[in-house]
Design a protein around this motif. Sequence first.
Motif, PDB file in Angstrom:
ATOM      1  N   VAL A   1      67.721  -5.289  65.494  1.00 36.98           N
ATOM      2  CA  VAL A   1      67.601  -3.801  65.210  1.00 36.98           C
ATOM      3  C   VAL A   1      65.994  -3.850  65.184  1.00 36.98           C
ATOM      4  CG1 VAL A   1      67.975  -2.047  64.248  1.00 36.98           C
ATOM      5  CG2 VAL A   1      68.998  -3.413  64.649  1.00 36.98           C
ATOM      6  N   SER A   2      65.216  -3.221  65.485  1.00 37.39           N
ATOM      7  CA  SER A   2      63.385  -3.273  65.053  1.00 37.39           C
ATOM      8  C   SER A   2      63.235  -1.662  64.376  1.00 37.39           C
ATOM      9  CB  SER A   2      62.710  -3.757  66.429  1.00 37.39           C
ATOM     10  OG  SER A   2      63.158  -4.891  66.744  1.00 37.39           O
ATOM     11  N   SER A   3      62.510  -1.917  63.964  1.00 37.48           N
ATOM     12  CA  SER A   3      62.204  -0.305  62.625  1.00 37.48           C
ATOM     13  C   SER A   3      60.365  -0.502  62.710  1.00 37.48           C
ATOM     14  CB  SER A   3      62.299  -0.317  61.997  1.00 37.48           C
ATOM     15  OG  SER A   3      64.116  -0.498  61.767  1.00 37.48           O
ATOM     16  N   TYR A   4      59.331  -0.144  63.477  1.00 43.82           N
ATOM     17  CA  TYR A   4      57.904   0.363  63.874  1.00 43.82           C
ATOM     18  C   TYR A   4      57.850   1.179  62.654  1.00 43.82           C
ATOM     19  CZ  TYR A   4      59.112  -2.797  67.592  1.00 43.82           C
ATOM     20  OH  TYR A   4      59.340  -3.933  68.483  1.00 43.82           O
ATOM     21  N   ILE A   5      56.863   0.987  62.077  1.00 40.27           N
ATOM     22  CA  ILE A   5      57.041   1.967  60.729  1.00 40.27           C
ATOM     23  C   ILE A   5      55.629   1.668  60.140  1.00 40.27           C
ATOM     24  CG2 ILE A   5      56.784   1.994  57.960  1.00 40.27           C
ATOM     25  CD1 ILE A   5      59.271   0.362  58.328  1.00 40.27           C
ATOM     26  N   ILE A   6      54.760   2.806  60.630  1.00 40.64           N
ATOM     27  CA  ILE A   6      52.858   3.637  60.761  1.00 40.64           C
ATOM     28  C   ILE A   6      53.044   3.557  59.300  1.00 40.64           C
ATOM     29  CG2 ILE A   6      51.437   4.461  61.152  1.00 40.64           C
ATOM     30  CD1 ILE A   6      52.445   4.720  64.044  1.00 40.64           C
ATOM     31  N   ARG A   7      52.275   3.401  58.545  1.00 35.09           N
ATOM     32  CA  ARG A   7      52.669   3.780  56.623  1.00 35.09           C
ATOM     33  C   ARG A   7      50.949   4.947  56.478  1.00 35.09           C
ATOM     34  NH1 ARG A   7      53.713  -0.097  52.836  1.00 35.09           N
ATOM     35  NH2 ARG A   7      52.185  -1.091  53.427  1.00 35.09           N
TER      36      ARG A   7
ATOM     37  N   VAL B   1      59.322   4.550  63.603  1.00 37.03           N
ATOM     38  CA  VAL B   1      60.115   4.565  65.530  1.00 37.03           C
ATOM     39  C   VAL B   1      61.182   3.399  65.123  1.00 37.03           C
ATOM     40  CG1 VAL B   1      59.288   3.784  67.879  1.00 37.03           C
ATOM     41  CG2 VAL B   1      58.664   5.745  66.167  1.00 37.03           C
ATOM     42  N   ASN B   2      62.473   3.404  65.626  1.00 39.83           N
ATOM     43  CA  ASN B   2      63.757   2.208  65.416  1.00 39.83           C
ATOM     44  C   ASN B   2      63.861   1.995  67.622  1.00 39.83           C
ATOM     45  OD1 ASN B   2      64.058   2.338  62.953  1.00 39.83           O
ATOM     46  ND2 ASN B   2      65.396   4.298  63.246  1.00 39.83           N
ATOM     47  N   TYR B   3      64.487   0.560  67.666  1.00 40.95           N
ATOM     48  CA  TYR B   3      64.762   0.220  69.023  1.00 40.95           C
ATOM     49  C   TYR B   3      65.875  -0.139  68.183  1.00 40.95           C
ATOM     50  CZ  TYR B   3      65.510  -1.993  73.284  1.00 40.95           C
ATOM     51  OH  TYR B   3      66.052  -2.323  73.964  1.00 40.95           O
TER      52      TYR B   3
ATOM     53  N   ALA C   1      67.515  -4.572  59.594  1.00 44.54           N
ATOM     54  CA  ALA C   1      66.706  -4.899  61.248  1.00 44.54           C
ATOM     55  C   ALA C   1      64.790  -5.604  60.493  1.00 44.54           C
ATOM     56  CB  ALA C   1      65.868  -3.127  61.225  1.00 44.54           C
ATOM     57  N   LEU C   2      64.426  -5.609  61.747  1.00 46.44           N
ATOM     58  CA  LEU C   2      63.157  -6.625  61.516  1.00 46.44           C
ATOM     59  C   LEU C   2      61.752  -5.324  61.638  1.00 46.44           C
ATOM     60  CD1 LEU C   2      63.640  -9.737  62.971  1.00 46.44           C
ATOM     61  CD2 LEU C   2      63.509  -9.107  60.817  1.00 46.44           C
ATOM     62  N   ASP C   3      61.088  -5.270  60.633  1.00 44.32           N
ATOM     63  CA  ASP C   3      60.352  -4.136  60.590  1.00 44.32           C
ATOM     64  C   ASP C   3      59.235  -4.822  60.670  1.00 44.32           C
ATOM     65  OD1 ASP C   3      62.452  -2.604  59.969  1.00 44.32           O
ATOM     66  OD2 ASP C   3      61.803  -2.456  57.249  1.00 44.32           O
ATOM     67  N   THR C   4      58.810  -4.062  61.661  1.00 47.00           N
ATOM     68  CA  THR C   4      56.701  -3.910  61.533  1.00 47.00           C
ATOM     69  C   THR C   4      56.168  -3.300  61.230  1.00 47.00           C
ATOM     70  OG1 THR C   4      57.542  -5.217  63.652  1.00 47.00           O
ATOM     71  CG2 THR C   4      55.040  -4.726  63.852  1.00 47.00           C
ATOM     72  N   ILE C   5      55.327  -2.828  59.714  1.00 51.40           N
ATOM     73  CA  ILE C   5      54.893  -2.390  59.404  1.00 51.40           C
ATOM     74  C   ILE C   5      52.870  -2.350  59.713  1.00 51.40           C
ATOM     75  CG2 ILE C   5      54.107  -1.362  56.594  1.00 51.40           C
ATOM     76  CD1 ILE C   5      56.873  -2.646  56.399  1.00 51.40           C
TER      77      ILE C   5
END
Length: 343
Positions: A110-116, A126-128, A19-23
């Motif tokens: 695959v994309s993951s959006y991570i709220i830390r 949240v995955n897409y 995936a490419l993660d956006t944090i």
Amino acid sequence: MDVSRGEMNQHLVLTGACALDTILTVPAYPQEDAKQRASSLSIRRGGNCPNTLQVLHHLSLPSSIKTHLISALPSLSSPAISKITSSFGPGSNVIDFSSCLHREGHSESVSSYIIRSLETGSRTVVNYNDLPEMTAGEFEGIVDRLLGGGEEGDSWWFHFEGRIPETTLQCIRHIRKVMPANTTISVECEKPNREGLVELAAEADVVFYSSSWAESRGYHDPESCLRGEAPSTKATLMLCTWGADGAGMLIRGSGDNNKPEEDRYIHHSPAPSKDGKPIKVVDTIGAGDTFIAGVLYASLCGPSSSHMMDASKLAFAVELATRKVQSEGFAHLAGPEAAQQQH
């Protein structure tokens, strides 16, 4: 099964999402329908197996260990591919990506959006994923090609993230059918309440359990999880991580029916910091993947297994994951000094 170091080439094949993660790091997790300014934003390549591979190559694997990634990826011509391959750093030129499945007509990974949350340390993901998943038939073709490209006497270790258990179970059974007897299979039981993980664990030689999965099953510590799950798996090695409390390892007993050996449980908690102060946690994303990398590295590169070596293997993995959470990403794990802690 003996999971210690072999004499010839060793192939480590990891199968899982990339995936490419956006944090987004925020002071506190936002309320629904609220606005909030993030403290920082970072974009990095993620995915359990790719993270584990990156850490392994930061530890300077010997040339006799050949690493392979099996993952569904976007079209080979998409911009995402160069981002993914370059993200592994110096290890990218020795990782075999040829077994990845490129989905033509798809440009996004695959994309993951991570709220830390800085307030609690929580990570909300949240995955897409718009990519068609790997099928059992595709995996069987990949394994047959890998086997044809190896040499007689090579040893093999297949590690699975534990996604889509029904497909993964078919993959494991194909490996058992066609691969040499010295092949090791490991799986992750990570996501709570994911149906089919118990069946995957039943077929594996090595099983990694997460604390969240264990708690969803009613366990309150690593030992109760490992001993509770032991009757349902053939695994000879079982491990369970437990955050700041370290991890546990259960080495399954062997021997004949007349003289069975008892299972042995080992626990290791992170060593205190040199100044005696609590360890400052900066980034827990990928900590479990780092722990798995530590176990794989110690198993493939360490001395032959013994009671002391089992304890050393666990300690190495726990301390490696502890180092990881104290800085962003994985780059600070690079260098031979990290690997030397195992020897």
